[in-house]
Design an enzyme around this catalytic site. Structure first.
Site, PDB file in Angstrom:
ATOM      1  CG  ASP A 166      -1.750   1.198   1.396  1.00 12.75           C
ATOM      2  OD1 ASP A 166      -2.412   1.573   0.417  1.00 12.75           O
ATOM      3  OD2 ASP A 166      -1.746   1.782   2.491  1.00 12.75           O
ATOM      4  CG  ASP A 198      -1.728   7.804   0.450  1.00 11.43           C
ATOM      5  OD1 ASP A 198      -1.684   9.033   0.551  1.00 11.43           O
ATOM      6  OD2 ASP A 198      -1.673   7.211  -0.651  1.00 11.43           O
ATOM      7  CG  ASP A 244      -2.501   2.270   6.446  1.00  9.13           C
ATOM      8  OD1 ASP A 244      -3.095   3.203   7.015  1.00  9.13           O
ATOM      9  OD2 ASP A 244      -2.563   2.088   5.220  1.00  9.13           O
TER      10      ASP A 244
END
Length: 207
Positions: free
Chosen positions: A8, A10, A164
């Site tokens: 991922d 951001d 996240d």
């Protein structure tokens, strides 16, 4: 034996929350709506630009509009890296992992914003880069992961997904791929196969 790491962007590689929040607040102010604290906007990040704008407008008591989305996108495009930074040990770890693993970036961020940020941080190291608008589906749908596995001739047990948020971990689960949750990002209360507090600890999960 793991051969590839899907990542991922951001909340995993970069903290873009201040620049995103500033653009959200610019949009809200332009429309005569109330603005919000950065920490609150931070909790809305992860589903892509449209969902972020929808959430902000909803919280401000307004409805989604294409005009609002365009105000946000236009402002953000001009302010991609004002306050955005790499998390600790990210660049060094990625360069080290690149020696032994295929690296792929799978983000829900609009594609046109991704490469300028990668270029800014000198991170042109990914075999495939997918934005949230690159394919028909985006995370938490498993298709972006499946697409990359097909392109790279990989099996699910040869891949690990690092992220996240719920979107990352759910996409991995639905694609049959092991997941690593970074707890320093935007959403740490998620059940994943592994949890790490520092990006460099990815290496410990690959043994």
């Amino acid at each position: 034996m793991k051969k590839a790491i899907f990542l991922d962007f951001d909340g995993t590689i970069i903290d873009s929350s201040i620049d995103l929040a500033n653009s959200i607040n610019f949009m809200l102010k332009s429309l005569g709506l109330k603005t919000f604290e950065i920490d609150l906007i931070r909790s809305w990040i992860g589903g892509g630009a449209t969902k972020l704008v929808q959430k902000a407008l909803n919280e401000a008591g307004s409805e989604f509009s294409d005009e609002a989305l365009q105000i946000f996108l236009s402002h953000y495009e001009k302010n991609l890296t004002n306050n955005t930074y790499l998390y600790d040990d990210v660049k060094e770890t990625l360069l080290e992992l690149k020696k032994d693993y295929i690296l792929t970036l799978i983000t829900n961020k609009p594609y046109k914003f991704v490469n300028p940020i990668l270029k800014h941080f000198d991170l042109d190291i990914f075999e495939i880069v997918l934005g949230g608008d690159s394919l028909e589906y985006k995370k938490p749908h498993p298709y972006p992961l499946i697409y990359c596995m097909d392109k790279l001739n990989l099996k699910p047990d040869e891949v690990v997904m690092v992220g996240d948020s719920f979107n990352d971990i759910e996409a991995a689960k639905n694609a049959g791929v092991k997941s690593i949750l970074v707890t320093y990002g935007f959403d740490e209360e998620i059940d994943a196969d592994y949890k790490i507090n520092n990006f460099k600890d990815i290496k410990k999960c690959l043994k």
